[in-house]
Enzyme design. Structure first.
Site, short mmCIF file in Angstrom:
data_model
loop_
_atom_site.label_atom_id
_atom_site.label_comp_id
_atom_site.label_asym_id
_atom_site.label_seq_id
_atom_site.Cartn_x
_atom_site.Cartn_y
_atom_site.Cartn_z
N LYS A 172 0.84 -1.20 0.00
CA LYS A 172 0.00 0.00 0.00
C LYS A 172 0.89 1.26 0.00
O LYS A 172 1.47 1.65 1.00
CB LYS A 172 -0.90 0.01 1.24
N GLU A 247 9.69 2.62 10.69
CA GLU A 247 10.69 3.69 10.53
C GLU A 247 9.92 4.99 10.53
O GLU A 247 9.02 5.18 9.72
CB GLU A 247 11.43 3.55 9.19
N CYS A 281 13.91 11.55 6.04
CA CYS A 281 13.88 11.33 7.50
C CYS A 281 15.29 11.39 8.06
O CYS A 281 15.48 11.56 9.26
CB CYS A 281 13.18 10.03 7.84
N GLU A 380 9.91 17.15 14.28
CA GLU A 380 10.36 16.96 12.90
C GLU A 380 9.55 17.88 11.99
O GLU A 380 8.32 17.88 12.01
CB GLU A 380 10.16 15.51 12.48
P1 ADP Z 1 3.38 10.92 5.61
O1 ADP Z 1 2.07 11.37 5.04
O2 ADP Z 1 4.18 12.00 6.23
O3 ADP Z 1 4.15 10.03 4.70
P2 ADP Z 1 1.84 9.14 7.27
O4 ADP Z 1 2.29 8.45 8.49
O5 ADP Z 1 0.62 9.96 7.33
O6 ADP Z 1 3.08 10.00 6.86
O7 ADP Z 1 1.66 8.11 6.08
C1 ADP Z 1 2.53 7.04 5.84
C2 ADP Z 1 1.76 5.88 5.25
O8 ADP Z 1 0.86 5.38 6.24
C3 ADP Z 1 0.88 6.28 4.06
O9 ADP Z 1 0.90 5.24 3.10
C4 ADP Z 1 -0.48 6.42 4.70
O10 ADP Z 1 -1.54 6.27 3.79
C5 ADP Z 1 -0.46 5.30 5.72
N1 ADP Z 1 -1.46 5.44 6.80
C6 ADP Z 1 -2.02 6.57 7.27
N2 ADP Z 1 -2.90 6.29 8.25
C7 ADP Z 1 -2.92 4.95 8.41
C8 ADP Z 1 -3.64 4.02 9.26
N3 ADP Z 1 -4.51 4.44 10.16
N4 ADP Z 1 -3.37 2.71 9.14
C9 ADP Z 1 -2.46 2.26 8.25
N5 ADP Z 1 -1.78 3.07 7.41
C10 ADP Z 1 -1.98 4.39 7.48
#
Ligand code: ADP
Length: 478
Positions: A172, A247, A281, A380
């Site tokens: 994903k 990470e 990061c 960050e």
């Molecule tokens: P950023 O947007 O800064 O990369 P995020 O932590 O928001 O950081 O997103 C990282 C990944 O985690 C993305 O692929 C996002 O769609 C996914 N993500 C966001 N919320 C959830 C959740 N509740 N469960 C699983 N994956 C999630």
């Protein structure tokens, strides 16, 4: 515009809605339309992976090695095209985009080798007549959740080891950058993998990501992203008994000592803090500078920043591309405002820039006269914003460097062997650089951090097997 679909159980499927992929260098440029899946489609992908799991776990290492090698070869051959797509959707400049694609190709080649090198141990029992085998087996179905800042390299360094060691994958990617993820998945879909072994499910974290975390047939989750999302995922995985690797953020210090080579220190700081628009990061966000070199260092960094060309990611003259999105841009500008309110002095940048095309262009921001307790030094920012903290001496600098909730990467610029060695020993980070930027790492050695930056086994290199395999201890009375 053609719809780029999800790959679920060896079928290209339409999602329930659409993701519009927008170019941050030119928001009028719509790169493509991508299918967005829901929880039900994600569950179908997980079931397909689970159905393929047993037989794929018994495939020979050579079969897996050949497939990974083929994927790596195609990625490398298409580096210009894929690098252009990556830069167009993420905003890092073209040389960085191509560099990232090459890295992804190399990662697949590396794990093609690792697939045939997986070995175990035979141990004599403490009991007479008994022998023990310690072997590594695949975990089963693994959910891979990736962020937007390295749209092909991070997926590569999770997918390649997962497949190399015989796992099935549901991947994903981040919604903001589906193009590179789709192109990579399309290559993987033609590599000869049995049906269901690899699945691409694009869509929102709250639906697709959450479905991966919730499903009992997903045995492990590898996540790279923000601290709040990581904490939620970690907790959910713990509750449902899944293996998890995370990470997350960094607030990486670069220490500059009085005896540093000044030009090298300036270049190292500018590269580490601002290249890839500071959206790494491992970016050097806190520049901790000893008193005696402080003013010359700041003057040199400002001079360099004033010459850096911020522009369209695909323009060969650009040295820094745009910020990835409107919301990230607003967050960066908020931190610039906050820094001023906290009493830091903005020595350069931090402003919205207008270019030929509408995009999220920002001049690289440097704060000076900051203290380590300011929020701009604790949280960050994830953009082209760095701070300078003045240190009295080496011990003071080391203490400031380690005084953070994070511990991903750190660096020191010095010509002293004594201080370089001491820093390597005492830095509370997973990766330590001497006279090198805190960002920019090799693909064949472990990657990861300490404290709030990382959780679980390291990624990349041979160490990746710790996460992607499960150890079995088998006893035999002969
Ligand atoms: P950023 O947007 O800064 O990369 P995020 O932590 O928001 O950081 O997103 C990282 C990944 O985690 C993305 O692929 C996002 O769609 C996914 N993500 C966001 N919320 C959830 C959740 N509740 N469960 C699983 N994956 C999630």
């Amino acid at each position: 515009m053609e719809l780029m679909r999800n790959f679920i159980g060896n079928e290209w499927t339409e999602g329930s809605s659409r993701i519009r992929n927008i170019n941050p260098s030119d928001t009028n440029d719509v790169i493509g339309l991508y299918a967005s899946a829901d929880a039900a489609a994600t569950n179908t992908a997980i079931e397909a992976a689970a159905a393929a799991s047993f037989s794929w776990s018994r495939s020979t290492p050579e079969v897996r090695s050949d497939i990974l090698d083929k994927i790596g070869t195609e990625i490398l051959a298409r580096r210009e095209e894929l690098g252009t797509l990556l830069s167009r959707e993420e905003g890092k400049i073209l040389s960085e985009g191509i560099g990232e694609v090459v890295r992804a190709g190399r990662v697949f080649k590396f794990f093609a080798g690792e697939a045939v090198r997986l070995n175990g141990e035979r141990v004599r029992s403490v009991r007479p007549g008994v022998d023990i085998d310690v072997v590594r087996e695949p975990e089963g179905v693994i959910g891979l959740i990736t962020p937007w800042n390295f749209p092909i390299a991070i997926p590569a360094w999770k997918i390649a080891p997962a497949l190399a060691y015989g796992n099935c994958v549901v991947f994903k990617p981040a919604e903001m950058v589906p193009g590179s993820a789709w192109a990579l998945s399309e290559i993987i879909s033609r590599s000869g993998l049995p049906d269901g072994v690899f699945n691409l499910v694009m869509g929102p974290g709250s639906k697709v990501g959450q479905a991966l975390v919730d499903h009992p047939k997903v045995r492990a989750i590898s996540f790279t992203g923000s601290v709040p999302t990581g904490s939620r995922i970690g907790l959910a995985c713990f509750q449902s008994g899944k293996k998890v690797q995370m990470e997350m953020g960094g607030k990486n210090p670069l220490v500059v000592l009085n005896d540093a080579d000044l030009d090298l220190a300036i270049n190292t700081a500018v590269n580490g803090a601002f290249f890839s628009t500071g959206q790494r990061c491992t970016a050097s966000s806190r520049l901790i500078v000893e008193d005696g070199i402080h003013d010359r260092f700041v003057e040199g960094v400002v001079a360099k920043l004033s010459k850096l060309r911020v522009g369209h990611a695909l323009d060969k003259a650009s040295e820094i591309g745009p910020v990835v999105s409107e919301s990230q841009f607003e967050q960066d500008l908020d931190y610039v405002r906050l820094g001023k309110e906290e009493g830091a002095r903005l020595a350069f940048g931090g402003e919205r820039l207008n270019r030929e095309h509408p995009g999220y262009y920002m001049s690289p921001a440097l704060f000076v006269e900051t203290s380590n307790d300011m929020r701009i030094n604790r949280e960050e920012i994830f953009g082209p914003v760095a701070t300078v903290i003045r240190a009295r001496n080496y011990d003071d600098a080391l203490e400031i460097a380690n005084d953070t909730q994070f511990g991903l990467s750190s660096g020191i610029c010095t010509t002293s062997l004594k201080y370089a060695e001491d820093f390597k020993h005492k830095s509370a980070a997973g990766m330590v650089m001497v006279n090198l930027p805190t960002a920019g790492v090799d693909y064949h050695v472990p990657f990861g951090g300490r404290k709030g930056s990382s959780y679980g086994p390291r990624e990349q290199g041979a160490y990746a097997r710790e996460f992607y395999t499960s150890v079995k201890t088998a006893y035999t009375l002969a």
